[in-house]
Design an enzyme around this catalytic site. Structure first.
Site, PDB file in Angstrom:
ATOM      1  N   HIS A 118      28.483  48.733  25.925  1.00  0.00           N
ATOM      2  CA  HIS A 118      29.081  48.770  27.257  1.00  0.00           C
ATOM      3  C   HIS A 118      30.110  49.880  27.475  1.00  0.00           C
ATOM      4  CE1 HIS A 118      32.500  46.383  25.622  1.00  0.00           C
ATOM      5  NE2 HIS A 118      33.174  46.877  26.625  1.00  0.00           N
TER       6      HIS A 118
ATOM      7  N   GLU B  89      30.947  55.438  29.042  1.00  0.00           N
ATOM      8  CA  GLU B  89      32.278  55.680  29.582  1.00  0.00           C
ATOM      9  C   GLU B  89      33.135  56.515  28.626  1.00  0.00           C
ATOM     10  OE1 GLU B  89      33.571  54.726  32.428  1.00  0.00           O
ATOM     11  OE2 GLU B  89      35.722  55.064  32.085  1.00  0.00           O
ATOM     12  N   ASP B  90      33.094  56.176  27.347  1.00  0.00           N
ATOM     13  CA  ASP B  90      34.076  56.728  26.413  1.00  0.00           C
ATOM     14  C   ASP B  90      33.538  57.740  25.399  1.00  0.00           C
ATOM     15  OD1 ASP B  90      35.945  55.098  27.599  1.00  0.00           O
ATOM     16  OD2 ASP B  90      35.679  53.475  26.151  1.00  0.00           O
TER      17      ASP B  90
ATOM     18  N   ASP C 157      49.197  13.071  34.770  1.00  0.00           N
ATOM     19  CA  ASP C 157      47.866  13.360  34.230  1.00  0.00           C
ATOM     20  C   ASP C 157      47.861  14.653  33.417  1.00  0.00           C
ATOM     21  OD1 ASP C 157      48.399  14.810  36.445  1.00  0.00           O
ATOM     22  OD2 ASP C 157      46.406  14.637  37.330  1.00  0.00           O
TER      23      ASP C 157
ATOM     24  N   HIS D 106      35.674  45.897  19.195  1.00  0.00           N
ATOM     25  CA  HIS D 106      35.678  45.426  20.589  1.00  0.00           C
ATOM     26  C   HIS D 106      34.270  45.135  21.125  1.00  0.00           C
ATOM     27  CE1 HIS D 106      36.510  45.051  24.843  1.00  0.00           C
ATOM     28  NE2 HIS D 106      35.872  46.178  25.105  1.00  0.00           N
TER      29      HIS D 106
ATOM     30  N   ASP E  97      33.857  41.194  28.523  1.00  0.00           N
ATOM     31  CA  ASP E  97      34.700  42.350  28.210  1.00  0.00           C
ATOM     32  C   ASP E  97      36.154  42.039  28.573  1.00  0.00           C
ATOM     33  OD1 ASP E  97      35.452  44.987  27.625  1.00  0.00           O
ATOM     34  OD2 ASP E  97      35.010  45.675  29.660  1.00  0.00           O
TER      35      ASP E  97
HETATM   36 MN    MN Z   1      35.278  47.210  27.023  1.00  0.00          MN
END
Ligand code: MN
Length: 739
Positions: free
Chosen positions: A89, A93-94, A275, A64, A155
């Site tokens: 990134h 957070e993780d 169109d 990812h 992301d």
């Molecule tokens: Mn992410």
């Protein structure tokens, strides 16, 4: 992108490396050794931090961040710092790594961007509405570095591309959020390709039946379209080559999302959208020849196909707010079909797909590209923060569109308030509290003193200044746009007025006594009438405020004494003539036959409903203008008939005379090519009707028009309306019944 389950750790490792190398290759920009080292380091840190994690699809998590970094580099055109941040990134957070760890390893700047990204991620977990509010706030206050937003977009794009493995509810939430926030954001930043992909992917998950239906129809009609595009392109290709152009030319289908939009807003089925594609010509131009080349190509195209002058869009001389440059025209192609042609250079095309970030690639200066990008990002940030009215249009547009019809403002303590676009300082005061609004004497916006009527902008910080002596004024109603402020001001004014009127009544009574005038309802009403006031209440109020004083009332008494006799006489005469008209009409026949006794009796066709022969009509006896003929279904008819029954005369048309009558027709429909022309042609040639005026208003492809025509009778008019209804693009045709 693809969910690969690799059981063998060795195999998995080599796949990770493969993807990492692809990322490096996608960094087109020339990289210094140091850049490569930074990216390598970020990759290794992320790889280690995420090593135990897997995505929902089962693949290693590191896929990812690598993919996000690749989108940032390849599809947005960002540089080393952004690639590093994209790789990292999700780390704070993780995983166990902290922001301080990042700061220690990669420095302050990277840490700040990661911090911003982490904060936005935190918001995603909240409910959609709270999230939207906070996201706005985030953009306005936090956007220290616009790279945060750009990486967040990368992301989001990757998450949307891999949404299949998510649970259905989660898919819906992410997709609608994308449609609401991220797609408009990408649009504002000029990231066209990303915007389109985000929209299509969102539709795929929010309305799958529609998405797959259109996708299938596009596929089914593809051979036919290809054949047509070829037919269109072949002669142009030859000529452009002869003229020595280096170019690419192809047909480009519209996105599924935009096709669906068209189906929805215009109410036409897929088959009737003409169109579905546009022809795009991308010229290989030297930078100094760009504009001239585009116009030369335009000239060649229009030698072959006739252009519609209304559809020429020159975004080269005046680029769009988000930086878009291109020359658009619509020409009449083979088989009588309108075809949109977009002419642009390689640079313009890349700019259109990748947004402002692509600018820097074309700067002649090769050195310090990253710095130039920084400069651009800095400019965006400054514009985001700036409340300067001269700030570039682009950012205004950005804010306006992102927030649609709302602005977000802050109290001195930083509390956020959402107000409608156009709200003023006074609206803000009432939004805080009714009392604050009522006592408001001024406001400070961003520490500067402004008038109450000052129009607020997103991001403004407002301090309201109050005084207990202040109370709402009549002209405040012109300063506010919110319903809340309006109703509160009206209420306050009403109360003030009522109190004043009570005072005024007493004053007036004293004045009447003084002038030896009886304070009776009749006398009061007569005075109110004299000053042209709607009620005694209004009279009391004016007396209280002093706008009617003792002298004015004396004037009235004088005037009354002087003109009293004459007035009486005039009135008598008037009523006599009215009576005589009624008598005359009623006496001669029970019915007024229009066209027959026309010469004898003075009458007019009322402009409010423009009756024409054949309409059911009646006559109304007016005091000064003779008899007026109204349609029975005239909006005023009920009121006239119920209040003044004695002044109504029956009326009918004679069919002897061939006179023309003015009537109005309202047409609504879809803005098709040549539609106005078709309509006017029917009116002027086919039926020999005379047209007095025509007015058309087109709004986003929908037009509304009013035509005033002279017709003989209702048959004539009905005929004409039926013909107009058959014009392609016309949806409704109705008669104007006045107002
Ligand atoms: Mn992410």
């Amino acid at each position: 992108m693809d969910a690969i389950h690799l059981q063998n750790p060795e195999q998995e490792k080599s796949e990770i490396l493969k993807r990492y190398k692809a990322l490096l290759r996608s960094c087109k920009r020339k990289m210094e050794k140091d850049d490569k080292a930074q990216i390598r380091k970020a990759f290794e840190v992320a790889l280690e931090a995420h090593k135990e994690m897997r995505r929902k699809s089962g693949e290693p998590y590191i896929f990812h961040p690598i993919a996000v970094a690749r989108i940032a580099a390849e599809e947005i055109g960002l540089g080393t710092t952004s690639i590093v941040c994209a790789l990292l990134h999700d780390v704070v957070e993780d995983t166990d790594l902290s922001l301080d760890d990042i700061k220690g390893m990669f420095g302050e700047r990277v840490a700040k961007i990661i911090d911003g990204l982490t904060k936005i991620t935190g918001i995603s977990e909240q409910s959609t509405s709270i999230q939207a509010e906070n996201f706005r706030k985030m953009l306005l206050t936090l956007s220290d570095d616009v790279r945060v937003i750009l990486i967040k977009l990368a992301d989001r794009l990757h998450n949307m591309r891999t949404l299949d493995s998510m649970k259905h509810e989660k898919q819906l939430k992410i997709a609608s959020e994308t449609l609401y926030l991220y797609a408009p954001l990408a649009h504002r930043l000029g990231l066209n390709a990303i915007k389109t992909e985000l929209e299509d992917l969102s539709l795929k998950y929010t309305e799958p039946e529609i998405f797959f239906d259109i996708e299938k129809k596009l596929k089914d009609t593809e051979p036919e379209r290809k054949r047509y595009i070829n037919k269109f392109i072949v002669p142009l290709k030859a000529e452009l080559e002869t003229e020595g152009f280096g170019f690419k030319m192809y047909g480009r289908p519209k996105s599924i999302f935009s096709i669906n939009n068209k189906i929805k807003t215009k109410g036409v089925p897929f088959e009737e959208i003409y169109d579905l594609f546009a022809i795009r010509i991308i010229l290989d131009s030297k930078s100094e020849d760009e504009k001239a080349d585009c116009w030369r190509a335009y000239s060649i195209i229009t030698d072959f196909y006739h252009p519609n002058p209304d559809r020429l869009r020159d975004w080269i001389s005046t680029p769009k707010a988000n930086g878009y440059e291109s020359l658009h025209t619509t020409v009449m192609g083979p088989e009588g079909k309108w075809v949109e042609v977009q002419i642009r250079t390689v640079r313009m095309d890349e700019l259109a797909e990748k947004g402002y970030a692509a600018h820097w690639k074309y700067k002649e200066v090769a050195e310090a590209r990253e710095n130039q990008l920084d400069e651009w990002l800095k400019r965006i940030r400054e514009m985001l923060e700036s409340s300067d009215e001269n700030a570039l249009e682009f950012i205004d547009d950005f804010k306006l569109n992102l927030f649609a019809d709302e602005i977000v403002c802050f109290t001195p303590k930083g509390d956020m308030r959402t107000l409608p676009l156009g709200a003023t300082a006074l609206d803000f005061a009432f939004d805080i509290h009714t009392k604050v609004g009522e006592n408001c004497i001024g406001a400070k916006v961003n520490h500067r003193l402004v008038p109450l009527s000052y129009q607020l902008k997103s991001g403004d910080q407002i301090e309201i200044i109050t005084s207990s002596k202040q109370s709402p004024k009549e002209d405040w109603l012109g300063y506010v746009i919110t319903a809340k402020a309006k109703s509160k001001i009206k209420l306050a004014l009403k109360e003030v007025k009522k109190k004043l009127a009570d005072d005024g009544r007493e004053v007036l009574e004293r004045k009447f006594n003084h002038l030896k005038l009886d304070f009776t309802v009749q006398n009061i009403n007569e005075v109110a009438n004299f000053f042209n006031l709607p009620s005694s209440h209004e009279l009391f109020y004016r007396v209280a405020t002093g706008s009617i004083n003792l002298k004015n009332i004396k004037d009235y008494i004088e005037e009354r004494n002087k003109r009293g006799g004459k007035k009486q006489g005039a009135k008598k005469q008037g009523s006599k003539s009215l009576e005589s008209i009624v008598k005359e009409v009623r006496g001669s026949a029970d019915m007024l036959v229009i066209g027959e006794n026309m010469k004898r009796i003075d009458y007019k066709l009322s402009p409010c409903c423009t009756p024409i022969p054949g309409d059911d009509v009646f006559g109304f006896i007016t005091i000064n203008e003779g008899i007026k003929i109204h349609r029975v279904n005239c909006p005023n008819a009920i009121q006239l008939m119920s209040n003044y029954a004695y002044r109504i005369v029956k009326a009918k048309w004679t069919n002897q005379e061939m006179i023309s009558f003015l009537s109005g027709i309202k047409i609504k429909g879809i803005d098709e090519m040549g539609l106005v022309n078709n309509i006017t042609q029917i009116i002027s040639t086919e039926l020999n009707v005379n047209m007095r005026s025509i007015s058309f208003d087109t709004n986003d492809g929908v037009f509304e028009g009013t035509i005033m025509v002279f017709v003989q009778d209702t048959n004539h008019l009905t005929n004409l309306m039926a013909k107009l209804k058959k014009v392609k693009g016309v949806l409704t045709v109705s008669r104007v019944d006045g107002n």
